[in-house]
Design an enzyme around this catalytic site. Structure first.
Site, PDB file in Angstrom:
ATOM      1  N   GLN A   1       0.355  -1.316  -0.316  1.00 25.48           N
ATOM      2  CA  GLN A   1       0.464  -0.426  -0.089  1.00 25.48           C
ATOM      3  C   GLN A   1       0.612   1.388   0.360  1.00 25.48           C
ATOM      4  OE1 GLN A   1      -1.583   0.882   4.090  1.00 25.48           O
ATOM      5  NE2 GLN A   1      -3.998   1.304   2.752  1.00 25.48           N
ATOM      6  N   GLY A   2       0.899   1.771  -1.000  1.00 23.00           N
ATOM      7  CA  GLY A   2       1.456   3.561  -0.834  1.00 23.00           C
ATOM      8  C   GLY A   2       0.700   4.431  -0.839  1.00 23.00           C
ATOM      9  N   TYR A   3       0.575   4.534   0.299  1.00 23.04           N
ATOM     10  CA  TYR A   3      -0.624   5.584   1.015  1.00 23.04           C
ATOM     11  C   TYR A   3       0.560   6.684   1.630  1.00 23.04           C
ATOM     12  CZ  TYR A   3      -5.146   3.826  -0.162  1.00 23.04           C
ATOM     13  OH  TYR A   3      -6.326   3.444  -0.599  1.00 23.04           O
ATOM     14  N   SER A   4       0.863   6.510   3.034  1.00 24.48           N
ATOM     15  CA  SER A   4       1.399   7.561   4.176  1.00 24.48           C
ATOM     16  C   SER A   4       2.918   7.908   3.053  1.00 24.48           C
ATOM     17  CB  SER A   4       1.919   6.631   4.994  1.00 24.48           C
ATOM     18  OG  SER A   4       0.842   5.735   6.484  1.00 24.48           O
TER      19      SER A   4
ATOM     20  N   SER B   1       3.815  -1.568   3.722  1.00 26.04           N
ATOM     21  CA  SER B   1       4.496  -2.487   4.426  1.00 26.04           C
ATOM     22  C   SER B   1       4.471  -3.804   3.278  1.00 26.04           C
ATOM     23  CB  SER B   1       3.390  -3.181   5.411  1.00 26.04           C
ATOM     24  OG  SER B   1       1.931  -2.802   4.603  1.00 26.04           O
TER      25      SER B   1
ATOM     26  N   GLU C   1     -10.209  -1.822   4.877  1.00 28.57           N
ATOM     27  CA  GLU C   1      -8.527  -1.797   5.786  1.00 28.57           C
ATOM     28  C   GLU C   1      -9.220  -2.166   6.972  1.00 28.57           C
ATOM     29  OE1 GLU C   1      -5.287   1.424   5.896  1.00 28.57           O
ATOM     30  OE2 GLU C   1      -4.021  -0.294   6.748  1.00 28.57           O
TER      31      GLU C   1
ATOM     32  N   SER D   1      -4.165   5.492  13.058  1.00 26.06           N
ATOM     33  CA  SER D   1      -4.013   5.239  14.468  1.00 26.06           C
ATOM     34  C   SER D   1      -5.517   5.388  15.077  1.00 26.06           C
ATOM     35  CB  SER D   1      -3.012   6.574  15.105  1.00 26.06           C
ATOM     36  OG  SER D   1      -3.662   8.020  14.966  1.00 26.06           O
TER      37      SER D   1
END
Lengths: 405, 365, 405, 365
Positions: free
Chosen positions: A127-130, A162, A245, A377
């Protein structure tokens, strides 16, 4: 409420129990954080798919079992696996997040191309998010993709990707419309990790393993049709993924699995010959968690029913990740306490071999903290629950950026 | 007539912390933790120069003759910096064992060697403290056989002190015939556990001079529990300090995250839990020397309470750091694991609370 | 650390124990929220003052016992009373908040005039802080006092004035300098509740009693010298008082008292002949609270020592109210659980007569919620702990007032 | 094959809530709570018109013949509005008692009277459910003597159903010779407790037709526990709804307080705890009718879990309201006390969890 088991359901239950009894030695050990599925896990996955114990309702043309949606069936299967303490199959970001996202908003071609290999565990997604500057504030993503010659050309940096060090593909949130507002300028792309210009630097985590990565993009080229929905729709698609998710991270079957595993440990006589299950203070702790797991499982049944009936669960869905990850942490905490000093031993066997129970529980205990943080979070979850679930007002914009006092 | 540290104690704590901060920057700590033995010869020497080896050893035997509160301050500093150094077992429990159950000759022989840093004693306690694992030792004809798991500070120990079920303790030389010591790496890479297999090993000393060996053993256990509580206090304080610093720095949504009540209240909750623990640990340590009628109760309570608070602080402080807290980049996890170790060693909270109830006569042992 | 008891301390301990043994029947029941002290409570107070078990370190010229500050002595006394489950004397806002405020910042004349009757329980004070529009935001107080003919003339309204319906005096935070900024425009006045123009309307609380009031001021006149410190110093003085309020509300002796009372109940055989103390799940709950009470008491000893030595405890002091009130609530929760269904009975005897144990515990349980809220809610406490204790930045001012979404 | 309410059930819950909202504005509730009897004739009649009296009574006996889930929805609505109306004991446990241990004649005689709202039965359970208080009854020569404390729904009961230690139950007429019923006002003024003193009272019925009277009694207990859990669900939901509304309205420091994360997160925490409880209560109720092998376990678990969640929500929702929550002005405390009552009646959480362990064979009764 009608949970009456039809003869078909009873037959399924017997069938699953028999399957587990016959094949349990072939199952990989559950828990222990993320690894690339090994041969054993892939074979197990294939077996589950073949019997329809995994991806049961995904259409056959996309590689699933194609069964009609039946909450009871899903519950019977999940329950059998968690009672037996047997892996219910692979849960990774591709399977639990990208697949339902494609099912919801992907094109027919995207579904046919990606769902099958993903649910078989062959194609691993990350996953390329943050980004380093935007962990919780996803929409502030700065990684950009400009269009040139029918390709997006990507430059920038992602973090917390991850599995990136062993993933085949990435779903990427990036800025394609720099002129538009923060949320409207994003797109959601699918790209192979083998593309030139991608560099993955593993980030070692507290478990001692590299479960996360920094990923750097230098002129990475992706054909313009490898986009989910349209340009500028990235924030919408990303939120679809985030919804799944949250569900993945709050998975009640994992909770049940842990509860059962802990109960089994407590039934073993300790060094002094006594069983912790016979000590009321320990039993009460287990029971308290059991009550919460029952609530989580019942709640999940309700959500599955609502989904099947096309009802928007709203609040009921928003709470799942926060509720589930905190409960998972408490379950792992109890398990460690049950193991006592022998549970301190920590000798991970690396990416491939199976870990011993103490190591596995310690990894779960630490990994849980990662899950409480990742995927939004707990504070982000509470914002979502409070604002979208309960209708409370957003945090007002600050007049001046707050700094040190 | 005061509840607090003396000026000397304050100074001692600060200088030890300063030393450790100097010796254990993150890259050094990371390197030392690789081995998983919980020991580094250079660090050990340095701590010896600061007087840590003989802290509790009476002056007549070459030590500083200080008290359990001083030792707790040391444990707190070691926990704060996650120092890979034998302490709770090797320098506190072992000394306590000799003093409470060693005869004069044994004390004369061994205490100076401990104080000189020559005897580093791993210690195993098993059933008496609620440890799990194997704990079946037989002493027959002066020879010891059987297995004892999870000896603390055993990583590079010169000797092992193995408690028998009756409260007596046998001192065994590492490497002596019939002694197999297996290093087990614990989740806390700064402290190892050792599993001991004995086949007719000959003890070099048998500590059996107490009138009530089980009571003597419990005093050793209590001293160890206070040290683990102090270690957690230090480790948790470190995590809180770093969480606060990070919250003051990290910007999200255009603001320093510490200005969000969500993050601020996590820090406030940690401080509210942790701050009273400091006085609790002080008192529990002090009571070991000065308030015998409360010593057992407060030692077990301190261990249990710090374990509960420590677990919460460990989670919350990591959460405040977001993804960074979960990585190895900031090294926050060293303290996280230190807290895990302290909780699970020498009896978890339920067991410790049970022992506190026993100490008060609320329930039979 | 030196808690060695000198012969003098040992003698004191024996003396207090003997005192309690001799006089315990004269003591009023502890707990049960706020009432005006009845004859029994006043007589008990006089007895305690005479023996120096109350106001021990307050100078004789102000009505105290005039003993030098000795933390151990105070601990011995507090411990003896809480072990015995005997009232350690009156704790009200005058005694615990106004008296130390006057000792810290009052004039010699104010100390001589007010401290004596207050600690004897004869003069009851109430606190005029909160207003309907400013509960947590105290400095926004709008009640104003203009100076005319050597008097402050007060107009406005206060709320949550506990005890106002039976109080003799009020310490009042009001706006005397309307031209100055929010915090600099306040003053801290002392006034008799009998002054013309004061109207008190009792506010019934969830306990069924009127423990709080709304207080209305219409041209209430107070001589200008009945001010603590100067005009515009009100916010400073109010914060001195709040500091002592936080200490009062987190009082560890009350916690110890409750713990002991609960333990005694758990030692009684129940309907089935079994003692809850013999059931490990109950014992563990009690033990867990005992550990926390020990921590609170040790912490208090540390703070007392620091105070005696002129050290500013900072963070250590800021946490006391939040920590203590939450712990008190959990202690009352356990006590109710121990009593089970018979603990549901609730038959309060009004302002004067003593209540039965079930009623008293129910009142405490509810009143605790009031204490968690009053004197600065837990959220306000967390702001103070986070900002003043830990140095985290304040909440930034909102650019636009946040309203509904 | 679905986990959720039917359309009819949704409608039933909504119409009952609408009725109660209409009948119980705060001033009416305040007035009715004054008496502390937990009964109001007019409200009782109204609930009867909605079919509540005979909800569980089989159609052949003049009732609606509905199931435990329907009853739980009613209990939830009653809890939501803190309705002073006999229900858990009088209309659920009593019906369950007759159905599980009454003979055909007793059912024919009493169930129609319950359905007609003429027999309002207070019920006392004592030791069997972990109630505290006196529980010593003797049945000798057909006469009942002794004391039983804390009968639920006894405020204006026409009859009392008193359980004996062996699981049989005696129905006694209020006001009959030898019957002294003392109304005890509980902290929840919308539900009273009655202490019963009996001196040779003659039961009008003795329920003893079950093969296993204790098991039958436990089923009655379990039904009651599910109702109290549902009652807490409603009361807690009410408190949460009001906290959210208040947080959306109240301004402090120039902002609506719900925009502060501190307050918002309290609301989010409440919702996170409470929302899964809804499905848990549904399932626990449903299982009483349809999943006998799990019925006892989930009833006790639902009671225990709702008690824990309820206590937290009760505190947090009151805190969100600040001082107003502590006063009588908003009447929030009616639900607060409802939750207190539900927790302490029919066995607290520890006892319920113990019973859940017994039901699973983890421990002997």
């Amino acid at each position: 409420m009608d949970l009456t088991l039809t003869p078909k359901h009873r037959a399924l239950r017997e069938e699953v129990d028999a399957f587990i009894a016959a094949h349990r030695d072939a199952a990989p050990r559950p828990g222990g954080g993320r690894k690339r599925p090994d041969r054993k896990a892939l074979d197990w996955q294939a077996l589950l798919l073949k019997h329809g114990y995994f991806a049961r309702t995904i259409p056959r043309e996309y590689g699933g079992f194609g069964a009609p949606h039946d909450v009871i069936e899903l519950a019977i299967i999940a329950d059998a696996f968690s009672r037996a303490g047997i892996s219910p199959g692979i849960h990774n970001q591709g399977i639990s997040m990208l697949v339902p996202t494609l099912l919801e908003v992907g094109t027919e071609e995207q579904k046919r191309r990606w769902i099958g290999p993903t649910i078989r565990g062959e194609t691993i997604w990350c996953q390329g998010y943050s980004e380093p500057g935007s962990g919780s504030d996803l929409a502030a993503a700065q990684t950009r993709a400009a269009v040139e010659d029918g390709h997006f050309v990507i430059n920038g940096q992602k973090i917390w990707t991850s599995s990136a060090h062993f993933a085949d593909m990435m779903f990427l949130l990036c800025r394609t419309e720099p002129d538009k507002s923060k949320h409207a300028g994003l797109s959601y792309l699918l790209l192979p990790m083998s593309a030139p210009g991608i560099e993955v630097r593993p980030l070692r985590t507290m478990t001692g393993r590299a479960e996360f990565n920094e990923t750097f993009f230098t002129d990475v080229r992706v054909p313009v049709d490898q986009i989910v929905m349209g340009r500028g729709d990235g924030w919408h698609v990303a939120n679809v993924t985030l919804k799944y998710e949250r569900m993945l991270l709050g998975d009640p079957n994992k909770l049940q699995q842990r509860l059962e595993a802990t109960r089994r440990m407590m039934e073993q006589p300790g060094a002094d010959g006594a069983r912790l299950l016979d000590r009321a203070e320990w039993r009460d702790r287990l029971l308290r968690l059991q009550g919460e797991v029952i609530a989580a499982r019942n709640h999940n049944m309700r959500l599955l029913t609502e989904t099947a009936e096309g009802v928007d669960s709203g609040l009921g869905r928003f709470i799942v990740k926060y509720h589930g990850t905190m409960l998972a942490h408490r379950l792992a905490s109890l398990a460690l306490d049950v193991m006592g000093s022998t549970g301190l031993l920590y000798e991970p066997q690396g990416e491939v071999a199976e870990d011993d129970p103490a190591t596995t529980w310690q990894i779960d205990y630490m990994y849980d903290i990662g899950l409480i943080i990742g995927g939004g979070s707990s504070n982000i979850q509470k914002n979502i629950i409070g604002e979208r679930g309960l209708g409370l007002p957003r945090e007002p914009k600050a007049a001046v950026p707050a700094g040190r006092n | 007539m005061r509840f607090g540290l003396t000026e000397d104690q304050g100074l001692f704590g600060r200088s030890l912390r300063g030393f450790l901060a100097d010796r254990l920057p993150l890259d050094a700590l990371r390197r030392l933790a690789e081995t998983g033995t919980g020991f580094d010869a250079e660090l050990w020497r340095g701590l010896g120069e600061l007087g840590l080896h003989g802290l509790l050893v009476p002056e007549e035997h070459g030590g500083a003759g200080l008290g359990m509160l001083d030792a707790a301050l040391a444990a707190e500093a070691l926990g704060y910096h996650a120092a890979p150094a034998p302490f709770a077992a090797a320098l506190v429990m072992a000394v306590q064992a000799f003093r409470s159950a060693g005869d004069a000759e044994q004390q004369r022989q061994w205490l100076p060697r401990i104080a000189a840093g020559q005897a580093r004693i791993g210690l195993g306690f098993a059933g008496l403290a609620g440890q799990t694992g194997r704990a079946a030792l037989r002493l027959e004809g002066g020879r010891l056989s059987g297995a004892l798991d999870g000896l603390m500070d055993g990583g590079e120990a010169t000797h092992f002190l193995a408690y028998l079920a009756d409260g007596r303790a046998a001192l065994i030389e590492a490497g002596a015939p019939g002694v197999t010591a297996t290093l087990r790496r614990s989740v806390d890479r700064t402290r190892a556990l050792v599993d001991l297999d004995l086949a007719g090993a000959a003890p070099v000393a048998l500590l059996q001079s107490s009138n009530d060996p089980l009571a003597a053993a419990r005093r050793v256990r209590d001293a160890g529990r206070v040290m683990l509580a102090a270690d957690t206090l230090g480790a948790a304080q470190n995590m809180l300090d770093r969480a606060v610093a990070y919250a003051n720095e990290r910007v999200q949504f255009g603001r320093v995250i510490g200005s969000f009540q969500g993050v601020k209240y996590m820090c406030a909750d940690m401080a509210t839990m942790l701050e009273p623990c400091r006085a609790m640990v002080w008192y529990a340590a002090y009571a070991q020397d000065a308030v015998p009628e409360e010593a057992a109760m407060v030692a077990s309570h301190a261990k249990a309470h710090l374990a509960e608070v420590g677990r919460e602080v460990a989670r919350l402080a990591t959460e405040v750091h977001g993804g960074m807290g979960f990585t190895d980049l900031l090294g926050l996890h060293h303290q996280f694991k230190r807290i895990t170790f302290d909780r699970q060693a020498l009896g978890g909270p339920e067991r410790c609370r049970h022992d506190a109830a026993v100490a008060q006569g609320w329930v039979a042992a």
